[in-house]
Motif scaffolding. Structure first.
Motif, PDB file in Angstrom:
ATOM      1  N   ALA A 184       0.836  -1.195   0.000  1.00  0.00           N
ATOM      2  CA  ALA A 184       0.000   0.000   0.000  1.00  0.00           C
ATOM      3  C   ALA A 184       0.876   1.252   0.000  1.00  0.00           C
ATOM      4  N   GLY A 185       1.920   1.216   0.799  1.00  0.00           N
ATOM      5  CA  GLY A 185       2.840   2.338   0.832  1.00  0.00           C
ATOM      6  C   GLY A 185       3.548   2.560  -0.497  1.00  0.00           C
ATOM      7  N   MET A 188       1.192   4.371  -2.767  1.00  0.00           N
ATOM      8  CA  MET A 188       1.067   5.772  -2.374  1.00  0.00           C
ATOM      9  C   MET A 188       2.275   6.596  -2.798  1.00  0.00           C
ATOM     10  N   ARG A 191       5.058   7.959  -7.580  1.00  0.00           N
ATOM     11  CA  ARG A 191       4.996   9.104  -8.497  1.00  0.00           C
ATOM     12  C   ARG A 191       5.617   8.712  -9.836  1.00  0.00           C
ATOM     13  N   LEU A 197      -4.799   7.459  -7.452  1.00  0.00           N
ATOM     14  CA  LEU A 197      -4.978   6.420  -6.443  1.00  0.00           C
ATOM     15  C   LEU A 197      -6.351   6.593  -5.805  1.00  0.00           C
ATOM     16  N   PRO A 199      -8.581   4.981  -2.764  1.00  0.00           N
ATOM     17  CA  PRO A 199      -8.785   4.048  -1.654  1.00  0.00           C
ATOM     18  C   PRO A 199     -10.274   3.784  -1.481  1.00  0.00           C
ATOM     19  N   CYS A 209      -4.238   7.009   3.110  1.00  0.00           N
ATOM     20  CA  CYS A 209      -3.921   7.420   1.738  1.00  0.00           C
ATOM     21  C   CYS A 209      -3.919   8.939   1.601  1.00  0.00           C
ATOM     22  N   ASN A 212      -0.785  10.370   3.472  1.00  0.00           N
ATOM     23  CA  ASN A 212       0.570   9.922   3.172  1.00  0.00           C
ATOM     24  C   ASN A 212       0.913   9.816   1.688  1.00  0.00           C
ATOM     25  N   ALA A 213      -0.076   9.846   0.803  1.00  0.00           N
ATOM     26  CA  ALA A 213       0.210   9.583  -0.607  1.00  0.00           C
ATOM     27  C   ALA A 213       0.962  10.735  -1.259  1.00  0.00           C
ATOM     28  N   VAL A 217      -4.795  11.532  -5.041  1.00  0.00           N
ATOM     29  CA  VAL A 217      -5.762  10.635  -4.400  1.00  0.00           C
ATOM     30  C   VAL A 217      -7.160  11.181  -4.607  1.00  0.00           C
ATOM     31  N   GLU A 219     -10.528  10.779  -2.922  1.00  0.00           N
ATOM     32  CA  GLU A 219     -10.967  10.268  -1.629  1.00  0.00           C
ATOM     33  C   GLU A 219     -12.399   9.748  -1.693  1.00  0.00           C
TER      34      GLU A 219
END
Length: 418
Positions: A184-185, A188, A191, A197, A199, A209, A212-213, A217, A219
């Motif tokens: 998952a990390g 995220m 690049r 991305l 979630p 996400c 930290n992404a 993202v 959302e």
């Protein structure tokens, strides 16, 4: 194959997907749907492994989210076919401006590129996400939770067969094998490899996400959805709506978690609500709903006293927080303080009250005399959905094909200089 390697393969395939015409994409989708049906037995066998491993570690409600059967696989295939039937979102002229100097400026929809989806224990998300991303001209990278990994792998194997049979690169659809937090990390942080991305899951996953992404993202939100029963509500209708919104599938994000009741009808309506959701359901052999009551509601009917966090919790279970409010304004204020901006509803026969509620409640979907369970891509005519966005940029509500595209500006001139 490592996560980085499969991301590289997805990136290498995105040009072919972006250039694929509508006919080829639709042929691939129909073949993918056929492959799901043809490979139902291995998919069900894989799902049985997931169910066996998860039983006893997650709730019965969450097990229902994980479970597949022939009807659910048929529904997944139908969802893919419905996406094939939808208009192609790529290449649509969204806006055109003809400038006085002769320049013609057009805003045209284009694919995102590589769309990565992190999701949890719903295997049907695998086919929904793949169908939408591929029809939108993008490569798709899926990373599911460990509870659903056998199921997702079997589904992706079937979908890849259909994709390649239409002459499109099977590398455009990837499933991350690593179900630890490390993968998952990696998504995220990818690049240059991940263009978007998404979630799709619980509040913890989504917040991780967003916080930290390093990649863009979109959302998708948790659903603390409200039903406000106004003093002018048809109470039979209200009971039907509340039971459907809470009980038809409590483990999903558009299920109701809170019922607000106008004080003028509380003494009449709350006993009916308790009877419908607890006694009647138990008598019918159905799971009763635990009612968590504020002080005013607890003065009318028995139930569990509401805790400090009960009006801020997505229960995803047969639990409903109940509060008595003094007015529509109080209901709107409560929703503003506690809603996640997903789906909220008013039940009323007063058109002015409904209009005020729908204007003032700032959620992605705001209902009048209907269940919040309709906040769904299929129910909104989008075929299926990538999730429900509760943000305002760039998309809000069910994420369908149009929301999975970006755009670029195309300018045609005849020698103009500035």
């Amino acid at each position: 194959m490592t996560t980085q390697e499969l991301l590289q393969k997805a990136k290498a395939s995105k040009a072919a997907m972006a250039l694929a015409d509508t006919d080829r994409k639709n042929r691939a989708l129909l073949a993918m749907a056929d492959a799901l049906i043809a490979r139902a037995d291995p998919i069900l066998a894989a799902n049985a492994l997931d169910m066996e491993a998860a039983r006893g570690t997650i709730s019965e409600v969450m097990l229902d989210r994980l479970a597949l059967n022939e009807n659910r696989i048929a529904g997944m295939a139908q969802g893919v076919r419905e996406v094939a039937d939808l208009p192609d979102p790529v290449g649509v002229v969204l806006n055109r401006v003809d400038r006085p100097n002769g320049l013609v400026i057009q805003r045209v929809s284009v694919p995102m590129g590589v769309i990565a989806i992190i999701y949890e224990s719903r295997p049907n998300v695998t086919s929904d996400a793949a169908a939408l991303a591929l029809k939108a001209g993008s490569a798709c990278v899926l990373r599911c939770g460990k509870e659903a990994h056998h199921s997702a792998a079997a589904i992706v194997a079937a979908l890849k067969d259909g994709l390649s049979s239409a002459g499109l690169p099977s590398e455009a659809l990837q499933l991350v094998k690593d179900t630890t937090r490390q993968s998952a990390g990696e998504l995220m942080a990818a690049r240059g490899l991940v263009d978007l991305l998404i979630p799709r899951g619980g509040a913890g996953l989504i917040r991780a996400c967003v916080d930290n992404a390093a990649v863009p993202v979109l959302e998708t939100g948790t659903g603390i959805c409200h039903i406000y029963v106004d003093q002018w509500a048809n109470q039979t209708m209200a009971l039907d709506i509340v039971e459907n919104a809470k009980c038809s599938r409590p483990s999903v994000c558009n299920a109701a978690e809170v019922c607000l009741v106008h004080r003028a009808i509380a003494e009449e309506f709350l006993p009916k609500l308790r009877r419908r959701l607890t006694e009647d359901r138990a008598a019918a052999g159905l799971p009763p709903v635990e009612l968590r009551l504020d002080r005013s509601a607890a003065a009318v009917i028995p139930g569990t006293p509401a805790g400090e966090r009960d009006f801020d919790t997505e229960f995803l279970d047969y639990i409903l927080a109940v509060k008595v409010v003094d007015s529509l304004e109080n209901a709107v204020d409560h929703i503003a303080a506690h809603s996640t901006g997903h789906s909220d509803a008013i039940v009323t026969g007063d058109e002015r009250a409904a209009h005020a509620f729908q204007q003032r409640v700032d959620s992605a979907a705001v209902y009048w005399n209907a269940s919040t369970r309709f906040t769904d891509g299929g129910e909104f005519g989008l075929g299926c959905e990538m999730g429900i966005s509760t943000q305002k940029l760039h998309a809000r509500g069910p994420l369908g094909l149009a929301e999975l595209c970006s755009y670029k500006t195309i300018i045609r001139g005849s020698g103009q200089i500035r």
